[in-house]
Write an enzyme that holds these catalytic residues in place. Structure first.
Site, mmCIF file in Angstrom:
data_model
loop_
_atom_site.group_PDB
_atom_site.id
_atom_site.type_symbol
_atom_site.label_atom_id
_atom_site.label_comp_id
_atom_site.label_asym_id
_atom_site.label_seq_id
_atom_site.Cartn_x
_atom_site.Cartn_y
_atom_site.Cartn_z
ATOM 1 N N ALA A 68 0.869 -1.172 0.000
ATOM 2 C CA ALA A 68 0.000 0.000 0.000
ATOM 3 C C ALA A 68 0.908 1.226 0.000
ATOM 4 O O ALA A 68 2.065 1.145 0.442
ATOM 5 C CB ALA A 68 -0.864 -0.013 1.242
ATOM 6 N N GLY A 113 0.686 -5.122 0.771
ATOM 7 C CA GLY A 113 -0.469 -5.198 -0.131
ATOM 8 C C GLY A 113 -0.123 -5.787 -1.487
ATOM 9 O O GLY A 113 -1.001 -6.313 -2.177
HETATM 10 N N1 CAA Z 1 4.593 3.278 -0.426
HETATM 11 C C1 CAA Z 1 4.955 4.456 -0.954
HETATM 12 N N2 CAA Z 1 6.132 4.659 -1.573
HETATM 13 C C2 CAA Z 1 6.949 3.612 -1.677
HETATM 14 C C3 CAA Z 1 6.632 2.339 -1.163
HETATM 15 C C4 CAA Z 1 5.375 2.194 -0.526
HETATM 16 N N3 CAA Z 1 4.961 1.025 -0.044
HETATM 17 N N4 CAA Z 1 7.668 1.511 -1.394
HETATM 18 C C5 CAA Z 1 8.600 2.230 -2.053
HETATM 19 N N5 CAA Z 1 8.166 3.497 -2.226
HETATM 20 C C6 CAA Z 1 8.861 4.625 -2.874
HETATM 21 C C7 CAA Z 1 9.970 5.183 -1.992
HETATM 22 O O1 CAA Z 1 9.431 6.075 -1.050
HETATM 23 C C8 CAA Z 1 10.831 5.841 -3.020
HETATM 24 O O2 CAA Z 1 10.257 7.058 -3.409
HETATM 25 P P1 CAA Z 1 11.094 8.463 -3.309
HETATM 26 O O3 CAA Z 1 12.224 8.270 -4.262
HETATM 27 O O4 CAA Z 1 10.105 9.507 -3.734
HETATM 28 O O5 CAA Z 1 11.527 8.557 -1.901
HETATM 29 C C9 CAA Z 1 10.741 4.907 -4.231
HETATM 30 O O6 CAA Z 1 9.540 4.159 -4.026
HETATM 31 C C10 CAA Z 1 11.901 3.941 -4.324
HETATM 32 O O7 CAA Z 1 11.990 3.254 -3.083
HETATM 33 P P2 CAA Z 1 13.359 3.152 -2.251
HETATM 34 O O8 CAA Z 1 14.233 4.336 -2.512
HETATM 35 O O9 CAA Z 1 13.009 2.878 -0.829
HETATM 36 O O10 CAA Z 1 14.007 1.879 -2.943
HETATM 37 P P3 CAA Z 1 14.992 0.834 -2.284
HETATM 38 O O11 CAA Z 1 15.460 -0.031 -3.398
HETATM 39 O O12 CAA Z 1 16.006 1.499 -1.457
HETATM 40 O O13 CAA Z 1 14.066 -0.032 -1.288
HETATM 41 C C11 CAA Z 1 12.115 -1.299 -0.666
HETATM 42 C C12 CAA Z 1 13.038 -0.825 -1.800
HETATM 43 C C13 CAA Z 1 12.849 -2.307 0.240
HETATM 44 C C14 CAA Z 1 10.937 -1.993 -1.334
HETATM 45 C C15 CAA Z 1 11.644 -0.104 0.184
HETATM 46 O O14 CAA Z 1 11.140 0.886 -0.701
HETATM 47 C C16 CAA Z 1 10.540 -0.439 1.138
HETATM 48 O O15 CAA Z 1 10.803 -1.002 2.205
HETATM 49 N N6 CAA Z 1 9.271 -0.069 0.838
HETATM 50 C C17 CAA Z 1 8.132 -0.239 1.728
HETATM 51 C C18 CAA Z 1 7.639 -1.669 1.709
HETATM 52 C C19 CAA Z 1 6.513 -1.850 2.713
HETATM 53 O O16 CAA Z 1 6.645 -1.654 3.898
HETATM 54 N N7 CAA Z 1 5.335 -2.275 2.204
HETATM 55 C C20 CAA Z 1 4.160 -2.525 3.010
HETATM 56 C C21 CAA Z 1 3.251 -1.338 3.029
HETATM 57 S S1 CAA Z 1 1.963 -1.462 4.219
HETATM 58 C C22 CAA Z 1 0.765 -2.400 3.461
HETATM 59 O O17 CAA Z 1 0.895 -2.823 2.337
HETATM 60 C C23 CAA Z 1 -0.471 -2.608 4.305
HETATM 61 C C24 CAA Z 1 -1.483 -3.520 3.749
HETATM 62 O O18 CAA Z 1 -1.586 -4.664 4.122
HETATM 63 C C25 CAA Z 1 -2.452 -3.049 2.774
#
Ligand code: CAA
Length: 262
Positions: A68, A113
């Site tokens: 998400a 998600g």
């Molecule tokens: N939401 C919004 N933006 C996200 C995102 C997310 N889930 N995942 C990545 N992005 C964005 C980052 O913010 C970044 O944007 P900016 O350049 O504007 O800052 C861009 O995508 C690239 O991401 P990273 O720079 O972080 O890339 P990375 O290679 O260093 O890391 C990653 C990759 C490990 C996937 C890391 O982005 C990450 O941990 N993301 C979050 C994953 C997460 O926690 N997902 C679960 C969400 S909660 C959920 O889904 C609840 C549910 O059950 C519905």
């Protein structure tokens, strides 16, 4: 119909192709994307005749869906979070109950998600670089788009609890061992090829039987339904189709059946 900003929707010869298109955000599901996917899958559900599958994937080769959109979490309170969850549940339930199989081509991160979206599909093919995780616990929440239920159904309680409680990231080989994915593919290109091969196989099967198998299997997880009784109903529904007559006739005549979905 094709006025989408967050997804790409294509009607191909005999299948639908849906791609989540927010690569700068690793295809994270914001509410607009959920709405567009809803619209798109509603269309597919109403127009499934003559189509034999849906390929659902993410833009780029880094991420299927990274979860998400966390940027939309700021200020999310208890009341708004119920609506948030219900939006996702509505879409994912719709995907799970499609009359034609939906294949998730997981091409990179399938987190939170994103993993839940893949779990709502009927098949999961994962590229070698795919990574799966339910990392919600790191944000102080739990999976909210059906993950606690579907992950448990698909990989069993022990592994599901381990994944959700530790937020561990698993690769495509581990996901295959867990039964989370059906097949590991080399990359996006090979993944599309394998999905199309599967659709070719599905095209040779009886469409009403496909629809009823999906329905009957989903009944297993519906506590309000008597799955065995529903199976009897769905089986007998199939026997009233001309495809059933054709299937039996083809067997006796030692030829391939020519199913019409009627
Ligand atoms: N939401 C919004 N933006 C996200 C995102 C997310 N889930 N995942 C990545 N992005 C964005 C980052 O913010 C970044 O944007 P900016 O350049 O504007 O800052 C861009 O995508 C690239 O991401 P990273 O720079 O972080 O890339 P990375 O290679 O260093 O890391 C990653 C990759 C490990 C996937 C890391 O982005 C990450 O941990 N993301 C979050 C994953 C997460 O926690 N997902 C679960 C969400 S909660 C959920 O889904 C609840 C549910 O059950 C519905």
């Amino acid at each position: 119909m094709n006025n989408y900003s967050n997804i790409i929707f294509e009607i191909r010869d005999d299948y639908y192709f849906v791609k989540i298109n927010r690569p700068k955000n690793l295809n994270a599901l914001n509410q607009d994307t959920i709405s567009e996917l809803k619209q798109c899958f509603d269309f597919i559900k109403k127009n499934s005749k003559g189509f034999f599958g849906v390929i659902l994937t993410g833009e780029g080769d880094k991420s299927f869906v990274a979860g998400a959109d966390i940027k939309e979490f700021t200020g999310l309170d208890q009341k708004a979070s119920i609506k948030f969850c219900m939006n996702g549940h509505g879409l994912f339930n719709n995907i799970e109950t499609m009359p034609i199989p939906v294949i998730a081509l997981v091409n990179g991160y399938a987190l939170g998600g994103g993993c839940e979206l893949a779990l709502s599909c009927h098949f999961r093919f994962a590229t070698k670089n795919a990574q799966f995780s339910q990392p919600e616990i790191n944000l102080g929440i739990i999976p909210g788009y059906g993950g606690t239920q579907r992950l448990t159904q698909i990989i069993g309680k022990s592994k599901a609890l381990e994944m959700m409680l530790t937020a561990q990231m698993i690769n495509s080989d581990q996901a295959f061992q867990f039964g989370l994915v059906n097949k590991v593919v080399e990359d996006n290109k090979n993944g599309i090829y394998e999905c199309e091969e599967l659709i070719k196989t599905l095209k040779r099967k009886a469409p009403i039987a496909i629809k009823n198998i999906i329905k009957s299997v989903n009944n297993f997880y519906d506590i309000n339904s008597d799955g065995f009784q529903e199976e009897i109903n769905l089986f007998s529904e199939c026997t009233s189709t001309s495809d059933f007559d054709e299937g039996v006739k083809a067997f006796i005549e030692k030829r391939c059946p020519d199913f019409k979905g009627e």
